[in-house]
Structures are given as C-alpha cells and as structure tokens.
Design a protein around this motif. Structure first.
Motif, PDB file in Angstrom:
ATOM      1  N   THR A  86       0.874  -1.168   0.000  1.00  0.00           N
ATOM      2  CA  THR A  86       0.000   0.000   0.000  1.00  0.00           C
ATOM      3  C   THR A  86       0.909   1.216   0.000  1.00  0.00           C
ATOM      4  OG1 THR A  86      -1.752  -1.134   1.196  1.00  0.00           O
ATOM      5  CG2 THR A  86      -1.823   1.268   1.194  1.00  0.00           C
ATOM      6  N   SER A  87       0.812   2.007  -1.047  1.00  0.00           N
ATOM      7  CA  SER A  87       1.645   3.192  -1.232  1.00  0.00           C
ATOM      8  C   SER A  87       0.834   4.432  -0.843  1.00  0.00           C
ATOM      9  CB  SER A  87       2.080   3.283  -2.697  1.00  0.00           C
ATOM     10  OG  SER A  87       2.877   4.412  -2.927  1.00  0.00           O
ATOM     11  N   PHE A  88       1.418   5.276   0.005  1.00  0.00           N
ATOM     12  CA  PHE A  88       0.776   6.516   0.450  1.00  0.00           C
ATOM     13  C   PHE A  88       1.512   7.689  -0.185  1.00  0.00           C
ATOM     14  CE2 PHE A  88       0.394   3.356   3.820  1.00  0.00           C
ATOM     15  CZ  PHE A  88      -0.974   3.374   4.050  1.00  0.00           C
ATOM     16  N   TYR A  89       0.785   8.633  -0.760  1.00  0.00           N
ATOM     17  CA  TYR A  89       1.417   9.777  -1.417  1.00  0.00           C
ATOM     18  C   TYR A  89       0.412  10.913  -1.524  1.00  0.00           C
ATOM     19  CZ  TYR A  89      -1.032   7.598  -5.315  1.00  0.00           C
ATOM     20  OH  TYR A  89      -1.992   7.043  -6.110  1.00  0.00           O
ATOM     21  N   ASN A  90       0.879  12.090  -1.981  1.00  0.00           N
ATOM     22  CA  ASN A  90      -0.030  13.211  -2.203  1.00  0.00           C
ATOM     23  C   ASN A  90       0.181  13.773  -3.603  1.00  0.00           C
ATOM     24  OD1 ASN A  90       2.362  14.574  -1.903  1.00  0.00           O
ATOM     25  ND2 ASN A  90       1.675  15.913  -0.291  1.00  0.00           N
ATOM     26  N   ALA A  91      -0.528  14.806  -3.957  1.00  0.00           N
ATOM     27  CA  ALA A  91      -0.472  15.524  -5.227  1.00  0.00           C
ATOM     28  C   ALA A  91      -1.561  15.056  -6.192  1.00  0.00           C
ATOM     29  CB  ALA A  91       0.901  15.465  -5.886  1.00  0.00           C
ATOM     30  N   GLN A  92      -1.485  13.842  -6.702  1.00  0.00           N
ATOM     31  CA  GLN A  92      -2.501  13.337  -7.628  1.00  0.00           C
ATOM     32  C   GLN A  92      -2.422  11.814  -7.676  1.00  0.00           C
ATOM     33  OE1 GLN A  92      -1.675  14.750 -11.571  1.00  0.00           O
ATOM     34  NE2 GLN A  92       0.358  13.866 -11.637  1.00  0.00           N
ATOM     35  N   TRP A  93      -3.477  11.211  -8.217  1.00  0.00           N
ATOM     36  CA  TRP A  93      -3.479   9.760  -8.369  1.00  0.00           C
ATOM     37  C   TRP A  93      -2.325   9.335  -9.258  1.00  0.00           C
ATOM     38  CZ3 TRP A  93      -6.012   6.794  -5.285  1.00  0.00           C
ATOM     39  CH2 TRP A  93      -7.239   7.191  -4.760  1.00  0.00           C
ATOM     40  N   ARG A  94      -1.684   8.227  -8.910  1.00  0.00           N
ATOM     41  CA  ARG A  94      -0.607   7.686  -9.745  1.00  0.00           C
ATOM     42  C   ARG A  94      -1.115   6.604 -10.697  1.00  0.00           C
ATOM     43  NH1 ARG A  94       4.336   7.408  -5.344  1.00  0.00           N
ATOM     44  NH2 ARG A  94       4.457   9.655  -5.064  1.00  0.00           N
ATOM     45  N   PHE A  95      -2.202   5.951 -10.355  1.00  0.00           N
ATOM     46  CA  PHE A  95      -2.787   4.899 -11.189  1.00  0.00           C
ATOM     47  C   PHE A  95      -1.741   3.845 -11.570  1.00  0.00           C
ATOM     48  CE2 PHE A  95      -5.586   8.568 -11.958  1.00  0.00           C
ATOM     49  CZ  PHE A  95      -6.780   8.024 -11.558  1.00  0.00           C
ATOM     50  N   TYR A  96      -1.154   3.244 -10.548  1.00  0.00           N
ATOM     51  CA  TYR A  96      -0.158   2.197 -10.789  1.00  0.00           C
ATOM     52  C   TYR A  96      -0.748   1.103 -11.676  1.00  0.00           C
ATOM     53  CZ  TYR A  96       2.488   4.181  -6.854  1.00  0.00           C
ATOM     54  OH  TYR A  96       3.188   5.005  -6.019  1.00  0.00           O
ATOM     55  N   ASN A  97       0.071   0.623 -12.634  1.00  0.00           N
ATOM     56  CA  ASN A  97      -0.433  -0.407 -13.536  1.00  0.00           C
ATOM     57  C   ASN A  97       0.618  -1.420 -13.990  1.00  0.00           C
ATOM     58  OD1 ASN A  97       1.041   1.126 -15.323  1.00  0.00           O
ATOM     59  ND2 ASN A  97      -0.720   1.936 -16.412  1.00  0.00           N
ATOM     60  N   GLU A  98       1.854  -1.306 -13.494  1.00  0.00           N
ATOM     61  CA  GLU A  98       2.869  -2.284 -13.864  1.00  0.00           C
ATOM     62  C   GLU A  98       3.994  -2.315 -12.840  1.00  0.00           C
ATOM     63  OE1 GLU A  98       4.480  -1.282 -17.701  1.00  0.00           O
ATOM     64  OE2 GLU A  98       5.357   0.566 -16.970  1.00  0.00           O
ATOM     65  N   ALA A  99       4.736  -3.418 -12.875  1.00  0.00           N
ATOM     66  CA  ALA A  99       5.861  -3.582 -11.948  1.00  0.00           C
ATOM     67  C   ALA A  99       7.000  -4.312 -12.656  1.00  0.00           C
ATOM     68  CB  ALA A  99       5.426  -4.374 -10.714  1.00  0.00           C
ATOM     69  N   TYR A 100       8.233  -3.901 -12.329  1.00  0.00           N
ATOM     70  CA  TYR A 100       9.446  -4.530 -12.841  1.00  0.00           C
ATOM     71  C   TYR A 100      10.404  -4.729 -11.686  1.00  0.00           C
ATOM     72  CZ  TYR A 100       8.132  -3.549 -17.673  1.00  0.00           C
ATOM     73  OH  TYR A 100       7.481  -3.528 -18.879  1.00  0.00           O
ATOM     74  N   ASP A 101      11.214  -5.782 -11.766  1.00  0.00           N
ATOM     75  CA  ASP A 101      12.261  -5.936 -10.757  1.00  0.00           C
ATOM     76  C   ASP A 101      13.556  -5.320 -11.286  1.00  0.00           C
ATOM     77  OD1 ASP A 101      13.484  -7.869 -12.400  1.00  0.00           O
ATOM     78  OD2 ASP A 101      12.970  -9.539 -11.094  1.00  0.00           O
ATOM     79  N   SER A 102      14.589  -5.304 -10.453  1.00  0.00           N
ATOM     80  CA  SER A 102      15.846  -4.648 -10.817  1.00  0.00           C
ATOM     81  C   SER A 102      16.607  -5.393 -11.912  1.00  0.00           C
ATOM     82  CB  SER A 102      16.731  -4.497  -9.583  1.00  0.00           C
ATOM     83  OG  SER A 102      17.005  -5.764  -9.026  1.00  0.00           O
ATOM     84  N   LYS A 103      16.153  -6.594 -12.265  1.00  0.00           N
ATOM     85  CA  LYS A 103      16.777  -7.357 -13.354  1.00  0.00           C
ATOM     86  C   LYS A 103      16.081  -7.093 -14.689  1.00  0.00           C
ATOM     87  CE  LYS A 103      17.901 -10.866  -9.990  1.00  0.00           C
ATOM     88  NZ  LYS A 103      17.392 -12.070  -9.367  1.00  0.00           N
ATOM     89  N   GLY A 104      15.081  -6.212 -14.665  1.00  0.00           N
ATOM     90  CA  GLY A 104      14.349  -5.892 -15.882  1.00  0.00           C
ATOM     91  C   GLY A 104      13.188  -6.822 -16.180  1.00  0.00           C
ATOM     92  N   MET A 105      12.881  -7.707 -15.248  1.00  0.00           N
ATOM     93  CA  MET A 105      11.785  -8.660 -15.451  1.00  0.00           C
ATOM     94  C   MET A 105      10.442  -7.999 -15.144  1.00  0.00           C
ATOM     95  SD  MET A 105      11.419 -12.328 -13.617  1.00  0.00           S
ATOM     96  CE  MET A 105       9.912 -13.230 -13.629  1.00  0.00           C
ATOM     97  N   LYS A 106       9.513  -8.076 -16.105  1.00  0.00           N
ATOM     98  CA  LYS A 106       8.166  -7.567 -15.865  1.00  0.00           C
ATOM     99  C   LYS A 106       7.463  -8.537 -14.935  1.00  0.00           C
ATOM    100  CE  LYS A 106       4.049  -5.661 -17.803  1.00  0.00           C
ATOM    101  NZ  LYS A 106       3.519  -4.843 -18.841  1.00  0.00           N
ATOM    102  N   LEU A 107       6.873  -8.006 -13.864  1.00  0.00           N
ATOM    103  CA  LEU A 107       6.223  -8.824 -12.847  1.00  0.00           C
ATOM    104  C   LEU A 107       4.711  -8.799 -13.032  1.00  0.00           C
ATOM    105  CD1 LEU A 107       8.430  -7.601  -9.865  1.00  0.00           C
ATOM    106  CD2 LEU A 107       8.662  -9.740 -11.136  1.00  0.00           C
TER     107      LEU A 107
END
Length: 178
Positions: A86-107
């Motif tokens: 759960t990510s908490f932040y301010n300013a505007q919605w980020r609408f997260y939609n993808e994730a990658y690891d440090s090896k460049g692998m799409k998760l």
C-alpha cells in the motif's frame, strides 16, 4: 510576595506531573536482518469455511505497507505468493499499472484498491493505492540471498521498493513450518 509566587509555581508544576500519562515504548521495528525474527512475525490463519490457509508477513516498510503474503487451499497444496504494497502519497493519483524488478523482469501486477486517505485546504489530498505483485516460490527462492528491488509505475508516478533477503528467507521458513 516572591515566596507565595514560588509556592504557586511549585504547586502548579506538581499538578502537571500528576496529569502526565505514561506513553508505552513503541515496539521495535522488525529485524529485517534476521530470518527467524521475520518468520516468527508471520501470521498464519485458517478459514474453516473457505478451507484456505493464509500467511501474512510482517510489515517490512517504515512508511508504507509492504509485506509478503501467501495462501493455499486445503484441497490443493500449491501455495500462491504475493508482494503486497500500500503506497501513500499526495499531489494526484498515480494509477499504478505495472511492476518490474531490478533485473528488468516484468512482474505480474494486480491493482487491488485505491482510496483518498484525507484532504485539507492547506495540504491537498493524500492517496493510498494498494497493489499486489504475484510471484512464485521459485522466484522468492532465487532472490532470498539478494532481496527483491522493484519499481511500480503508473500514469502519473512511480515508487521503488525493496524486500530484504532475510525477510524473504523468514517468510519461506514460516510457510515450510506450516
């Protein structure tokens, strides 16, 4: 006059001491360098109606919610694993939609929830986005010596996170004990 003033100040000071309440010392943060500590903090529960065992790792973040979680059906001994954030932040919605690891692998990314935490005229709004990154046991085992660095991205922002090696090892230990 000075003596009565000193008595009044002393009396007032003593009355303030009586009003002080004891604040308990906060529980120390999970030792993220000790697999046994991480294993002992993993909560295991079983739903007798759904026939599912759930494993919920301790929070591994100071500012967000970051943990491993897993679940398995009684009828099927395979275990599903997920990095839960759960990510908490301010300013505007980020609408997260993808994730990658440090090896460049799409998760395997899953959006779970979005909500406004609070809003004020002076500081604007604060947002929460909860996401899951589905991973396999093999992936966790491959990263239990180095940890997992990942980045989640969206239309209007991104966040980088890290799950320490000892935390991953401890979580896997807790699964194996059950």
């Amino acid at each position: 006059m000075k003596f009565s003033h000193m008595v009044a100040v002393a009396t007032f000071s003593m009355s303030l001491v009586a009003c002080v309440t004891h604040v308990p010392t906060p529980k120390p943060k999970l030792m993220l360098t000790d697999p046994q500590a991480a294993a002992s903090e993993t909560k295991v529960s079983h739903d007798e109606f759904k026939k599912i065992t759930t494993f919920l790792g301790a929070n591994a973040s100071e500012y967000n919610t970051l943990r491993l979680r897993a679940w398995k059906q009684d009828s099927d001994k395979s275990v599903n694993y997920q990095i839960y954030l759960t990510s908490f932040y301010n300013a505007q919605w980020r609408f997260y939609n993808e994730a990658y690891d440090s090896k460049g692998m799409k998760l395997d990314f899953v959006s779970i929830d979005r909500k406004v935490s609070s809003c004020s005229s002076s500081s604007g709004c604060y947002y929460e986005e909860t996401v899951g990154i589905n991973v396999t046991r093999k992936y966790l085992e491959e990263n239990q010596e180095t940890g997992i660095r990942y980045k989640i991205s969206g239309k209007a922002g991104e966040a980088v996170g890290f799950l320490p090696a000892a935390y991953i090892k401890g979580f896997l230990i807790s699964i194996d004990k059950s």
